[in-house]
Design a protein around this motif. Structure first.
Motif, PDB file in Angstrom:
ATOM      1  N   THR A 113      10.616   5.396  -6.455  1.00 45.52           N
ATOM      2  CA  THR A 113       9.644   5.248  -5.370  1.00 45.52           C
ATOM      3  C   THR A 113       9.239   3.801  -5.089  1.00 45.52           C
ATOM      4  O   THR A 113       8.359   3.556  -4.266  1.00 45.52           O
ATOM      5  CB  THR A 113       8.360   6.058  -5.677  1.00 45.52           C
ATOM      6  OG1 THR A 113       7.815   5.609  -6.921  1.00 45.52           O
ATOM      7  CG2 THR A 113       8.667   7.545  -5.751  1.00 45.52           C
ATOM      8  N   HIS A 114       9.868   2.837  -5.756  1.00 45.42           N
ATOM      9  CA  HIS A 114       9.466   1.443  -5.570  1.00 45.42           C
ATOM     10  C   HIS A 114      10.681   0.539  -5.307  1.00 45.42           C
ATOM     11  O   HIS A 114      11.720   0.685  -5.952  1.00 45.42           O
ATOM     12  CB  HIS A 114       8.709   0.914  -6.789  1.00 45.42           C
ATOM     13  CG  HIS A 114       7.386   1.581  -7.014  1.00 45.42           C
ATOM     14  ND1 HIS A 114       7.248   2.699  -7.794  1.00 45.42           N
ATOM     15  CD2 HIS A 114       6.135   1.295  -6.532  1.00 45.42           C
ATOM     16  CE1 HIS A 114       5.978   3.082  -7.809  1.00 45.42           C
ATOM     17  NE2 HIS A 114       5.281   2.246  -7.050  1.00 45.42           N
ATOM     18  N   ILE A 183       6.346  -5.764  -4.119  1.00 40.24           N
ATOM     19  CA  ILE A 183       6.803  -4.419  -4.472  1.00 40.24           C
ATOM     20  C   ILE A 183       6.353  -3.475  -3.369  1.00 40.24           C
ATOM     21  O   ILE A 183       5.158  -3.425  -3.034  1.00 40.24           O
ATOM     22  CB  ILE A 183       6.235  -3.964  -5.831  1.00 40.24           C
ATOM     23  CG1 ILE A 183       6.755  -4.860  -6.957  1.00 40.24           C
ATOM     24  CG2 ILE A 183       6.591  -2.506  -6.097  1.00 40.24           C
ATOM     25  CD1 ILE A 183       6.166  -4.513  -8.322  1.00 40.24           C
ATOM     26  N   ASP A 185       5.800   0.281  -2.210  1.00 38.65           N
ATOM     27  CA  ASP A 185       5.634   1.653  -2.693  1.00 38.65           C
ATOM     28  C   ASP A 185       6.155   2.579  -1.605  1.00 38.65           C
ATOM     29  O   ASP A 185       5.506   2.783  -0.574  1.00 38.65           O
ATOM     30  CB  ASP A 185       4.162   1.932  -2.996  1.00 38.65           C
ATOM     31  CG  ASP A 185       3.952   3.273  -3.692  1.00 38.65           C
ATOM     32  OD1 ASP A 185       4.755   4.198  -3.445  1.00 38.65           O
ATOM     33  OD2 ASP A 185       2.992   3.387  -4.471  1.00 38.65           O
ATOM     34  N   CYS A 186       7.322   3.115  -1.829  1.00 41.80           N
ATOM     35  CA  CYS A 186       8.006   3.900  -0.798  1.00 41.80           C
ATOM     36  C   CYS A 186       7.436   5.294  -0.633  1.00 41.80           C
ATOM     37  O   CYS A 186       7.880   6.053   0.230  1.00 41.80           O
ATOM     38  CB  CYS A 186       9.499   3.981  -1.122  1.00 41.80           C
ATOM     39  SG  CYS A 186      10.271   2.365  -1.298  1.00 41.80           S
ATOM     40  N   THR A 188       3.810   5.702  -0.571  1.00 39.93           N
ATOM     41  CA  THR A 188       2.541   5.537   0.125  1.00 39.93           C
ATOM     42  C   THR A 188       2.618   4.605   1.337  1.00 39.93           C
ATOM     43  O   THR A 188       1.716   4.597   2.169  1.00 39.93           O
ATOM     44  CB  THR A 188       1.483   4.965  -0.845  1.00 39.93           C
ATOM     45  OG1 THR A 188       1.867   3.637  -1.232  1.00 39.93           O
ATOM     46  CG2 THR A 188       1.371   5.835  -2.097  1.00 39.93           C
ATOM     47  N   GLU A 190       2.511   1.371   0.987  1.00 37.45           N
ATOM     48  CA  GLU A 190       1.833   0.134   0.608  1.00 37.45           C
ATOM     49  C   GLU A 190       2.837  -0.917   0.134  1.00 37.45           C
ATOM     50  O   GLU A 190       3.835  -0.592  -0.515  1.00 37.45           O
ATOM     51  CB  GLU A 190       0.809   0.398  -0.499  1.00 37.45           C
ATOM     52  CG  GLU A 190      -0.409   1.173  -0.027  1.00 37.45           C
ATOM     53  CD  GLU A 190      -1.448   1.311  -1.123  1.00 37.45           C
ATOM     54  OE1 GLU A 190      -2.624   1.534  -0.780  1.00 37.45           O
ATOM     55  OE2 GLU A 190      -1.083   1.209  -2.315  1.00 37.45           O
ATOM     56  N   HIS A 192       2.727  -4.586  -1.970  1.00 37.38           N
ATOM     57  CA  HIS A 192       1.951  -5.525  -2.772  1.00 37.38           C
ATOM     58  C   HIS A 192       2.677  -6.864  -2.760  1.00 37.38           C
ATOM     59  O   HIS A 192       3.870  -6.945  -3.085  1.00 37.38           O
ATOM     60  CB  HIS A 192       1.795  -4.999  -4.196  1.00 37.38           C
ATOM     61  CG  HIS A 192       1.295  -3.579  -4.261  1.00 37.38           C
ATOM     62  ND1 HIS A 192      -0.015  -3.242  -3.986  1.00 37.38           N
ATOM     63  CD2 HIS A 192       1.947  -2.416  -4.529  1.00 37.38           C
ATOM     64  CE1 HIS A 192      -0.172  -1.931  -4.111  1.00 37.38           C
ATOM     65  NE2 HIS A 192       1.016  -1.407  -4.433  1.00 37.38           N
ATOM     66  N   THR A 232      -2.494  -6.611  -0.781  1.00 37.04           N
ATOM     67  CA  THR A 232      -1.846  -5.336  -0.488  1.00 37.04           C
ATOM     68  C   THR A 232      -2.026  -5.002   0.986  1.00 37.04           C
ATOM     69  O   THR A 232      -3.111  -5.185   1.542  1.00 37.04           O
ATOM     70  CB  THR A 232      -2.438  -4.200  -1.350  1.00 37.04           C
ATOM     71  OG1 THR A 232      -2.216  -4.486  -2.741  1.00 37.04           O
ATOM     72  CG2 THR A 232      -1.780  -2.877  -1.009  1.00 37.04           C
ATOM     73  N   ARG A 234      -0.842  -1.903   3.900  1.00 37.06           N
ATOM     74  CA  ARG A 234      -0.203  -0.601   4.119  1.00 37.06           C
ATOM     75  C   ARG A 234       0.426  -0.600   5.501  1.00 37.06           C
ATOM     76  O   ARG A 234      -0.273  -0.669   6.509  1.00 37.06           O
ATOM     77  CB  ARG A 234      -1.210   0.542   3.997  1.00 37.06           C
ATOM     78  CG  ARG A 234      -0.563   1.927   4.043  1.00 37.06           C
ATOM     79  CD  ARG A 234      -1.609   3.018   3.807  1.00 37.06           C
ATOM     80  NE  ARG A 234      -0.998   4.322   3.649  1.00 37.06           N
ATOM     81  CZ  ARG A 234      -0.672   5.127   4.655  1.00 37.06           C
ATOM     82  NH1 ARG A 234      -0.937   4.756   5.914  1.00 37.06           N
ATOM     83  NH2 ARG A 234      -0.114   6.298   4.431  1.00 37.06           N
TER      84      ARG A 234
END
Length: 323
Positions: A113-114, A183, A185-186, A188, A190, A192, A232, A234
Motif C-alpha cells: 500500500t505504499h 512516501i 499511501d496508496c 488513503t 496521502e 508524506h 503531509t 492528501r
C-alpha cells in the motif's frame, strides 16, 4: 632574362631558364642551402603536430565512448518502468545537459500500500555529479528491516540520515545536493514529503490550476545534525504532485528587460504558469505524456540547445474515480 620556376608537384626542384648570370645561380644555391635546415626543422614540427593531433583525436573518441557508456549505465540504473500502485500512478522526465546527468530520480514499491519516491540534484555537472547522484539514490532509504518485519522510514528522518552520511563523506563529490523524497499511501491518498534545499513541488488540479506546495529544508551535506520538517498532503482524485530540479526553472524564458534593467521574477511562479498551460493543452492524456509534452515545450524555446543545467521531473498522480 633569367627565369626561376618550380614545377608543380615537384617540391625542392628549381628550374632556371634563360641566360642567368653565374653569380645569380650562386646566390640561388646559397639561399637554398641556408633554408635547408629551417625547412627540415619545420617538417619535423609539422610531423610532430600531426602525430599529436591524431593522438588527441583518438583520446577524444575514447573519452566520448566512455561517456556514452557511462550515460547508458546511468539510464539503466534509473527506473525502467514507473510504478503504479493502488490509487497512484507515477511518471518521470529525464533530460541530461550532457552525456551524464547530475540529477537522479526514483519511484518504487515499498509494500502493498505504499510507494516511495525521490528526486535529487547533486552539485556540479558531468561525471563527478553523476556518480554522486547514484550514491544519493542508493543511500536514501525509506524502508528498513526490523526483528519483527520492516519499518517505513519517515521522509524527514530519511533525509536526516542521508545528510549525516554526506557531511562525514570524505569525497568532495558528495558534499552538497538538494533532494526531495516522500512516501505515498496508496490506500488513503496521502503523500508524506520532506525536502532539502529543493525547489517547491507543484500541485496541479483537474481544473487546470497549479500552485506550489512549500517545503523547506537545508541543502544536504552542509549542516551536521540538520533536521528536515515533514509535511503531509492528501491528493484528491485527478490531482498531480509535480517535482522537478532547478534546471526546469532555468530553462524557462524570463521577462525582457525594462529600461535596461532585468525584472525580478519568481521562478516557481514561472513554472506554475508554464505547467498550467501545458496541462491545459494536454488534457485527457496520461501523466507520462503530459511530462513529455512539457519537455517538448522546453525544447521548442529559444536557446534550448544551450541549457545551463539538467532537467528532471517526477510526477505522482491520484487516479480519477478513486475515493
Amino acid at each position: 632574362p633569367a627565369r626561376v620556376t618550380t614545377p608543380a608537384g615537384h617540391a625542392g626542384i628549381v628550374v632556371v631558364t634563360g641566360e642567368p648570370e653565374t653569380r645569380a645561380i650562386c646566390g640561388l644555391l646559397a639561399g637554398m642551402c641556408a633554408l635547408a635546415e629551417p625547412l627540415r626543422q619545420l617538417e619535423q614540427e609539422v610531423e610532430l603536430a600531426t602525430a599529436t593531433q591524431q593522438s588527441a583525436r583518438r583520446w577524444i573518441r575514447r573519452v566520448d565512448d566512455e561517456l556514452h557508456l557511462a550515460a547508458k549505465m546511468q539510464r539503466e540504473l534509473l527506473p525502467s518502468a514507473m510504478p503504479a500502485l493502488g490509487c497512484f500512478t507515477s511518471a518521470a522526465l529525464f533530460k541530461p545537459l550532457w552525456h551524464v546527468s547530475g540529477d537522479v530520480y526514483r519511484a518504487w514499491r515499498l509494500d502493498e500500500t505504499h510507494m516511495g519516491f525521490m528526486i535529487a540534484d547533486a552539485m556540479g555537472h558531468g561525471v563527478r555529479a553523476a556518480m554522486a547522484t547514484m550514491i544519493l539514490a542508493h543511500e536514501l532509504v525509506l524502508k528498513e528491516t526490523t526483528k519483527s518485519g520492516y519499518r517505513l522510514i519517515p521522509p524527514g528522518e530519511a533525509l536526516a540520515r542521508l545528510n549525516e552520511q554526506m557531511v562525514s563523506h570524505p569525497s568532495e563529490a558528495m558534499r552538497f545536493a538538494s533532494a526531495l523524497c516522500g512516501i505515498a499511501d496508496c490506500a488513503t491518498g496521502e503523500v508524506h514529503l520532506a525536502a532539502a534545499g529543493h525547489p517547491h513541488p507543484l500541485l496541479a488540479s483537474p481544473d487546470g490550476t497549479v500552485q506550489k506546495f512549500e517545503l523547506d529544508g537545508a541543502v544536504l551535506g552542509v549542516f551536521d545534525g540538520a533536521e528536515f520538517a515533514q509535511s503531509t498532503i492528501r491528493l484528491t482524485p485527478g490531482q498531480m504532485l509535480v517535482m522537478y530540479t532547478d534546471g526546469a526553472e532555468d530553462a524557462l524564458p524570463t521577462p525582457p528587460k525594462v529600461d535596461g534593467v532585468r525584472v525580478s521574477v519568481d521562478k516557481c511562479e514561472l513554472m506554475c504558469h508554464a505547467l498550467a498551460q501545458c496541462l491545459r493543452d494536454t488534457a485527457g492524456v496520461s501523466t507520462h505524456e503530459r511530462l513529455l509534452a512539457f519537455g517538448a515545450m522546453l525544447d521548442s524555446l529559444s536557446g534550448s540547445l544551450h541549457r545551463a543545467d539538467d532537467v528532471t521531473m517526477l510526477a505522482i498522480q491520484r487516479r480519477d474515480g478513486t475515493n
